[in-house]
Write a protein that holds these residues in place. Structure first.
Motif, PDB file in Angstrom:
ATOM      1  N   UNK A  31      46.315  38.695  33.969  1.00  0.00           N
ATOM      2  CA  UNK A  31      44.697  38.342  33.708  1.00  0.00           C
ATOM      3  C   UNK A  31      44.526  37.473  34.014  1.00  0.00           C
ATOM      4  N   UNK A  32      44.881  36.309  35.335  1.00  0.00           N
ATOM      5  CA  UNK A  32      44.743  35.757  36.043  1.00  0.00           C
ATOM      6  C   UNK A  32      44.483  36.311  37.732  1.00  0.00           C
ATOM      7  N   UNK A  33      43.495  37.395  37.698  1.00  0.00           N
ATOM      8  CA  UNK A  33      42.217  37.964  38.616  1.00  0.00           C
ATOM      9  C   UNK A  33      40.880  37.825  38.953  1.00  0.00           C
ATOM     10  N   UNK A  40      34.810  32.512  33.640  1.00  0.00           N
ATOM     11  CA  UNK A  40      35.075  31.183  34.464  1.00  0.00           C
ATOM     12  C   UNK A  40      32.833  30.639  34.817  1.00  0.00           C
ATOM     13  N   UNK A  41      32.274  31.129  35.126  1.00  0.00           N
ATOM     14  CA  UNK A  41      31.363  30.914  35.373  1.00  0.00           C
ATOM     15  C   UNK A  41      30.247  31.641  34.807  1.00  0.00           C
ATOM     16  N   UNK A  48      37.917  31.190  30.114  1.00  0.00           N
ATOM     17  CA  UNK A  48      38.766  30.841  30.834  1.00  0.00           C
ATOM     18  C   UNK A  48      40.254  30.888  29.750  1.00  0.00           C
ATOM     19  N   UNK A  49      40.307  29.738  30.359  1.00  0.00           N
ATOM     20  CA  UNK A  49      41.543  29.060  29.878  1.00  0.00           C
ATOM     21  C   UNK A  49      41.939  30.167  28.227  1.00  0.00           C
ATOM     22  N   UNK A  50      41.582  30.217  27.512  1.00  0.00           N
ATOM     23  CA  UNK A  50      41.498  31.362  26.180  1.00  0.00           C
ATOM     24  C   UNK A  50      41.976  32.956  26.783  1.00  0.00           C
ATOM     25  N   UNK A  51      41.548  33.160  27.342  1.00  0.00           N
ATOM     26  CA  UNK A  51      41.508  35.139  28.390  1.00  0.00           C
ATOM     27  C   UNK A  51      42.557  35.316  28.901  1.00  0.00           C
TER      28      UNK A  51
END
Length: 292
Positions: A31-33, A40-41, A48-51
């Motif tokens: 998921x870091x993509x 985040x935006x 984003x952190x939860x994602x």
């Protein structure tokens, strides 16, 4: 995982599988993509952190880093001063891990069996390759990190053994022991690049061809067992980058032959105890994992 990754022949990915966090690990890294920038935006840092399951990743990689930094000296010392008990423990660990992963394969047939044989052959071929001697330049350290991290998240393929094959094990382990921050940062950069790219492929394979992929990974683990067999005769030696004599070509022996050829005790009872401890540890972890 950090302790396992220090040992040539043992994979941190194996530990992830044993503890039941392997799929979560791959999915979180995947998921870091670029989509993360959109989240985040639009939704903010917390979303984003939860994602990416941020707390899980921070906990895991903090543990790995701390373990590598604190256990590098201990593992190195044990492998030199008590090689048979140490290798016996890891041999038992890999052996029971094969059983653990095979239990997760829903359908076992000839085709999947062939993939397991391919995995065995691939892993065994790696264990008999002649080590290279890469110079520890900045770019080589980054490349080494990218290659090693891919192996580290594959059950059965040891990232540290890959480092050994390309001649970068001693420089990286030495940097961890002496806290050479510049070298460690370059290595981490390579790890991040390799991890983000390879995790996508592996995650897709496990989702699309899970049983076949698990059989191949099981083959990788079986294929590396000869590498960590506790009783060995060193046939030839090589001089590493630090001028130290280290084994180059080794031959596996039965415990009785080990005593005859090397005139050293086989420590068979201790070896069996250590293997049993490793097996018991995995079964206990598996039991707790099932409860969760």
């Amino acid at each position: 995982m950090g302790a396992a990754d220090v040992v040539p022949g043992v994979s941190g990915g194996t530990i992830a599988f044993i503890t039941g966090i392997y799929d979560t690990l791959l999915e979180s890294i995947r998921r870091v993509n670029p989509k993360l920038l959109g989240i985040l935006k639009d939704q903010g840092l917390k979303a984003a952190f939860t994602h990416i399951n941020g707390f899980f990743l921070i906990s895991l990689f903090s543990g790995i880093i701390v373990s590598i930094l604190t256990l590098a000296k201990l593992i190195s010392w044990l492998l030199v001063t008590h090689p048979i008990p140490t290798w016996s423990f890891f041999f038992g660990l890999i052996l029971v891990s094969v059983y653990h992963i095979l239990k997760q394969v829903d359908k076992k047939d000839l085709i999947r069996g062939v993939f397991m044989l391919i995995g065995i052959g691939f892993a065994y071929a790696i264990t008999v390759l002649k080590p290279l001697e890469m110079d520890p330049t900045n770019i080589n350290i980054v490349i080494a990190g990218a290659i090693a991290i891919c192996a580290m998240i594959l059950p059965g393929i040891s990232g540290s053994f890959i480092l050994l094959l390309i001649g970068m094990y001693a420089p990286i382990l030495g940097a961890a022991k002496s806290m050479q921050i510049d070298i460690l940062l370059l290595f981490v950069v390579g790890c991040v690049v390799g991890l983000l790219s390879f995790s996508h492929l592996l995650s897709w394979l496990l989702k699309s061809f899970r049983d076949t992929t698990l059989m191949f990974l099981t083959g990788l683990m079986i294929g590396t067992l000869p590498k960590i067999w506790p009783w060995k005769e060193t046939l030839t030696w090589r001089t590493n980058s630090h001028g130290e004599q280290v084994p180059l070509l080794q031959h596996n022996l039965l415990p009785s032959d080990f005593e005859t050829i090397t005139s050293q005790p086989s420590q068979l009872v201790i070896a069996i105890v250590m293997m049993s401890c490793a097996i018991a540890l995995v079964l206990i972890l598996e039991k707790f994992g099932d409860q969760d």
